[in-house]
Design an enzyme around this catalytic site. Structure first.
Site, PDB file in Angstrom:
ATOM      1  CB  SER A  79      45.480  33.490  45.485  1.00 47.04           C
ATOM      2  OG  SER A  79      45.557  32.267  44.814  1.00 47.04           O
ATOM      3  CG  ASP A 225      48.837  32.931  43.356  1.00 47.98           C
ATOM      4  OD1 ASP A 225      48.666  33.807  44.213  1.00 47.98           O
ATOM      5  OD2 ASP A 225      48.264  31.823  43.380  1.00 47.98           O
TER       6      ASP A 225
END
Length: 421
Positions: A79, A225
């Site tokens: 991320s 993600d």
């Protein structure tokens, strides 16, 4: 800072970061050692966790590593950790990464609308009245909703521009610093490790918070993600053949019971418990030789991008507390200078042709005609970005993306265009 619906979705989705072990294996590469040393120095792997705006603390860690002359041989990120790690892996200094992250208008980046200056009067009125634009279309006689509040057009542009100097490198082991990014297969829940391909695409997929950003399609898989499968990818760094791991953990602390007074706060607390439990598993795989740095970010949330400077400072404070341990891995100035030289700027190639990708529908002639003036110009951000923004500003496309490609000996620009429904 954000409209209500975006802020709630961001808080929920950027917090959603629980993990399973990453399963990909990589052959260990003997990172260069200094011929003047009697014993090889340990190969250092840096693990950068997710955390949204809290991820700016990673930059502070990098700044202290540079001050102490501690080289980094490999980076694994999830991320926002993938964003900072990828930028550093291209050869940018920590100060360069800080300038780039600080210069981004994050409120604007979390909107998909074309540049306001390119809109006609009526479109400008719509743009002012509807802060969140979630286009609904028809397909096969059925309503079609977007896969996320944000398609990520402006983030794509930022990431492409920031990584353009290494766009010709599709093997992440050949970057100035070896790099891996972690994403999640939305269909199976499996970890997806990026070790090659487009660096910008890898980072964009790793930070595609579900429900906020639209998933990124790569090789037929919808990716989101990486924090959904592993927020602190220690295993991934270990698989890169490093000897020592410096893990930067940005986990959010649990909130006291008196603050759990809403559905949102209770949901966030539940997710934090899951995150912290998996992070503890990652910690359990570390050895006495490794180091964990956990900056004190207090109650800073994952969406408070106005506090980037504060997060950077917190990272520096935390790293300096560990300076005695870090100094043990420092190298002489001459060797560190050679290490930094791996990231020296490259002269951008010239654009010799433009074309559209096969998945761009019937827009080939239109897009290629719009970009043809780029032929003969350098393939740098100052040349490409304005052209892409201008084309997107016509408000015909849901998303535009580009990459540098080769056709024999010629270097060109390939654009993918997805038209609105």
């Amino acid at each position: 800072m954000f409209p209500g619906r975006i802020r709630i979705a961001l808080i929920l989705s950027l917090a959603l970061l629980k993990a399973v072990p990453a399963g990909a294996q990589f052959a260990a590469e003997a990172v260069a050692t200094d011929a003047d040393q009697s014993t090889p120095r340990p190969r250092i792997g840096l693990v950068l966790s997710g955390g949204g705006a809290r991820g700016a603390a990673h930059i502070g860690i990098l700044k202290v590593l540079e001050e102490l002359h501690v080289p980094v041989d490999a980076i694994a990120g999830t991320s926002m950790g993938a964003v900072v790690g990828a930028l550093y892996a291209t050869g940018l200094s920590a100060a360069d990464v800080e300038r780039l992250i600080s210069s981004v208008d994050w409120q604007d980046a979390f909107r998909d609308g074309p540049p306001r200056a390119t809109l006609n009067f009526h479109r400008k009125q719509d743009d002012r009245e509807f802060l969140v634009r979630a286009p609904i279309g028809l397909r096969g006689g059925s309503l079609r909703f977007p896969r996320g509040l944000i398609q990520g057009q402006k983030l794509n542009e930022m990431l492409r521009a920031a990584t353009l100097t290494v766009a010709e490198t599709d093997d992440f082991d050949r970057l100035p610093i070896r790099f891996r990014a972690l994403a999640t297969d939305l269909s199976t829940g499996a970890a997806v490790v990026f070790s090659r391909g487009s660096l910008a695409t890898a980072v964009r997929a790793s930070m595609a918070a579900p429900g906020v950003f639209a998933p990124v399609e790569v090789d037929g898989r919808l990716l989101v993600d990486g924090g959904l499968v592993e927020n602190l990818p220690v295993d991934l760094a270990r698989d890169m053949g490093v000897d020592v791991i410096i893990a930067v953990d940005l986990s959010s602390p649990l909130r006291p019971g008196k603050e759990l007074d809403s559905l949102l706060s209770v949901s966030n607390q539940m997710l934090s418990i899951l995150i912290n439990r998996e992070t503890e598993r990652s910690h359990s795989t570390l050895t006495a030789r490794d180091l964990v740095i956990a900056p004190d970010l207090g109650s800073m949330s994952s969406v408070e991008f106005t506090r980037v400077r504060e997060a950077v400072d917190a990272g520096m404070v935390a790293a300096r507390r560990a300076s005695e341990r870090l100094a043990a891995w420092a190298v002489p100035e001459a060797e560190y200078t050679r290490f930094l030289a791996r990231g020296e700027p490259r002269t951008p190639p010239l654009i010799e042709f433009v074309r559209t990708a096969e998945d761009s529908g019937d827009y080939h002639k239109f897009v290629e005609a719009a970009l043809r003036p780029l032929v003969g110009l350098p393939a740098d951000a100052q040349t490409i970005a304005p052209a892409i923004r201008g084309l997107y500003g016509r408000d015909l496309f849901e998303a535009l993306d580009y990459r540098l490609v080769r056709d024999g000996e010629r270097q060109g620009l390939e654009l993918s265009a997805r038209r609105k429904s």
